[in-house]
Enzyme design. Structure first.
Site, PDB file in Angstrom:
ATOM      1  N   CYS A  16      68.634  26.978  24.316  1.00 49.69           N
ATOM      2  CA  CYS A  16      67.570  26.151  23.153  1.00 49.69           C
ATOM      3  C   CYS A  16      66.797  27.244  22.515  1.00 49.69           C
ATOM      4  CB  CYS A  16      66.480  25.136  23.900  1.00 49.69           C
ATOM      5  SG  CYS A  16      65.687  25.937  25.314  1.00 49.69           S
ATOM      6  N   HIS A  38      64.741  29.875  33.616  1.00 53.28           N
ATOM      7  CA  HIS A  38      65.343  29.403  34.965  1.00 53.28           C
ATOM      8  C   HIS A  38      66.843  29.797  34.910  1.00 53.28           C
ATOM      9  CE1 HIS A  38      61.532  26.906  36.243  1.00 53.28           C
ATOM     10  NE2 HIS A  38      61.389  28.100  36.657  1.00 53.28           N
ATOM     11  N   GLU A  66      56.181  24.626  34.546  1.00 50.85           N
ATOM     12  CA  GLU A  66      55.817  23.908  33.192  1.00 50.85           C
ATOM     13  C   GLU A  66      54.807  23.027  33.565  1.00 50.85           C
ATOM     14  OE1 GLU A  66      58.589  22.035  30.494  1.00 50.85           O
ATOM     15  OE2 GLU A  66      56.941  20.882  29.826  1.00 50.85           O
ATOM     16  N   THR A  74      58.265  18.600  29.483  1.00 45.28           N
ATOM     17  CA  THR A  74      59.365  18.353  28.319  1.00 45.28           C
ATOM     18  C   THR A  74      60.939  18.317  28.582  1.00 45.28           C
ATOM     19  OG1 THR A  74      59.542  20.781  28.360  1.00 45.28           O
ATOM     20  CG2 THR A  74      57.856  19.914  26.733  1.00 45.28           C
ATOM     21  N   SER A 116      66.219  24.717  37.419  1.00 44.18           N
ATOM     22  CA  SER A 116      66.218  24.310  35.868  1.00 44.18           C
ATOM     23  C   SER A 116      65.844  22.883  35.911  1.00 44.18           C
ATOM     24  CB  SER A 116      67.461  25.140  35.326  1.00 44.18           C
ATOM     25  OG  SER A 116      67.291  24.166  33.913  1.00 44.18           O
ATOM     26  N   SER A 117      64.710  22.451  35.597  1.00 47.35           N
ATOM     27  CA  SER A 117      64.542  20.938  35.324  1.00 47.35           C
ATOM     28  C   SER A 117      65.555  20.335  34.349  1.00 47.35           C
ATOM     29  CB  SER A 117      63.163  20.817  34.751  1.00 47.35           C
ATOM     30  OG  SER A 117      62.879  19.359  34.586  1.00 47.35           O
ATOM     31  N   SER A 170      68.865  27.011  29.891  1.00 43.52           N
ATOM     32  CA  SER A 170      68.664  28.250  29.816  1.00 43.52           C
ATOM     33  C   SER A 170      70.015  28.882  30.603  1.00 43.52           C
ATOM     34  CB  SER A 170      67.486  28.508  31.048  1.00 43.52           C
ATOM     35  OG  SER A 170      67.495  27.414  31.964  1.00 43.52           O
TER      36      SER A 170
HETATM   37 FE1  SF4 Z   1      63.687  24.732  25.436  1.00 44.95          FE
HETATM   38 FE2  SF4 Z   1      61.875  24.239  27.221  1.00 44.95          FE
HETATM   39 FE3  SF4 Z   1      60.932  24.690  24.520  1.00 44.95          FE
HETATM   40 FE4  SF4 Z   1      62.787  22.104  25.207  1.00 44.95          FE
HETATM   41  S1  SF4 Z   1      60.498  22.766  25.748  1.00 44.95           S
HETATM   42  S2  SF4 Z   1      63.024  23.852  23.405  1.00 44.95           S
HETATM   43  S3  SF4 Z   1      63.863  23.118  26.784  1.00 44.95           S
HETATM   44  S4  SF4 Z   1      62.098  26.154  26.228  1.00 44.95           S
END
Ligand code: SF4
Length: 278
Positions: A15, A44, A129, A166, A224-225, A266
């Site tokens: 992302c 992650h 997080e 998130t 990694s969630s 990730s």
């Molecule tokens: Fe990527 Fe996490 Fe940001 Fe969503 S909150 S864009 S998964 S880094």
């Protein structure tokens, strides 16, 4: 019957927040003599972390482990305010690679706590997080993860706000949010949920192909969630065989028919390419 078709989910993998964090750490590796220190895994994913380790990055879980005067990177998951302060006091140069979408949740926590709200936060216990977000206003936050935990909440004297990690799956979030709204009808929520677009659109792309697949392969790490959310979603979508793997080497030899492939936010595209060619 061999594998005769591979359906690739789109979007999948990295992302924007992860890309930004990785580019920032790659820059630090070039700009400073080793070692560069990174608080928590930058993202992650084991292959990403191992690559940086080979380049002289040292990952620590406590800022006190960093020798004074070294450059420090803070991970994309967001750090507790006291960690950011400690890093700035200790490091010669500090880059906080927290994703802006996580910062938005930190800001919501700060504002709602400042207005006297009790914040019900939907997040995974121990996830970096969630730990960083809760540390913004620990006295004002109660973490929940399941409908049962919402039912066990006391009646609060303060007004209630509902925020979230998130990277939850939409389904994990929806059931809990509905129950919170039933229990606290006046609950305050942000205009859009805190679930990030990268999480939700990767889930939607997986759902779009799940019905056509004999098996679904989710590439990503178990810590990694959003990867685990993809795996759960594939199971809930009724796919009879769902595999989460870290790399192509973990792919079993007996896959057949149509195989769906996706990757958590990730997981680099190079892993996807290796899995598809295998
Ligand atoms: Fe990527 Fe996490 Fe940001 Fe969503 S909150 S864009 S998964 S880094």
């Amino acid at each position: 019957m061999p594998v005769d078709r591979v359906l690739l989910a789109e979007p999948r993998g990295f992302c924007a927040g992860v890309e930004m964090a990785i580019k920032a750490l790659a820059w630090m590796v070039r700009a400073f003599d080793a070692p560069v220190y990174c608080y928590h895994e930058i993202v992650h994913n084991q292959s990403v972390v191992d690559r940086f380790r080979d380049q002289g990055v040292v990952f620590v879980d406590d800022i006190a482990e960093v020798p004074e005067g070294r450059p420090i990177m803070l991970s994309a998951h967001g750090s507790a305010p006291e960690v950011v302060t400690a890093a700035r006091a200790r490091g010669s140069f500090v880059v906080d690679s927290v994703c802006p979408l996580v910062t938005k949740v930190h800001h919501e926590v700060k504002v709602r706590a400042g207005k006297g709200y009790r914040i019900v936060y939907v997040g995974h216990e121990g996830h970096e997080e969630a730990v960083g977000t809760m540390a913004v206003a620990p006295e004002a936050i109660t973490r929940v993860e399941s409908i049962g935990e919402v039912e066990a909440l006391p009646v609060f004297d303060e007004p209630v706000a509902l925020l979230a990690q998130t990277t939850l799956s939409h389904r994990d979030w929806e059931g809990v949010a509905v129950r919170v709204r039933e229990r606290f009808p006046d609950v305050w929520m942000p205009g859009r949920s805190d679930l990030c677009f990268a999480t939700t659109n990767r889930q939607a792309s997986l759902l779009a192909l799940a019905a056509d697949c004999d098996a679904i392969v989710v590439i990503g790490s178990s810590n990694s969630s959003n990867t685990m959310a993809l795996q759960r979603l594939a199971v809930e979508a009724g796919c009879s065989r769902v595999l989460r793997i870290n790399s192509a080497a973990e792919l079993p030899d007996d896959l057949t028919g149509t195989v769906g492939v996706t990757a958590g936010a990730s997981a680099p595209e190079s892993l996807v390419e290796e899995v598809v060619s295998r």
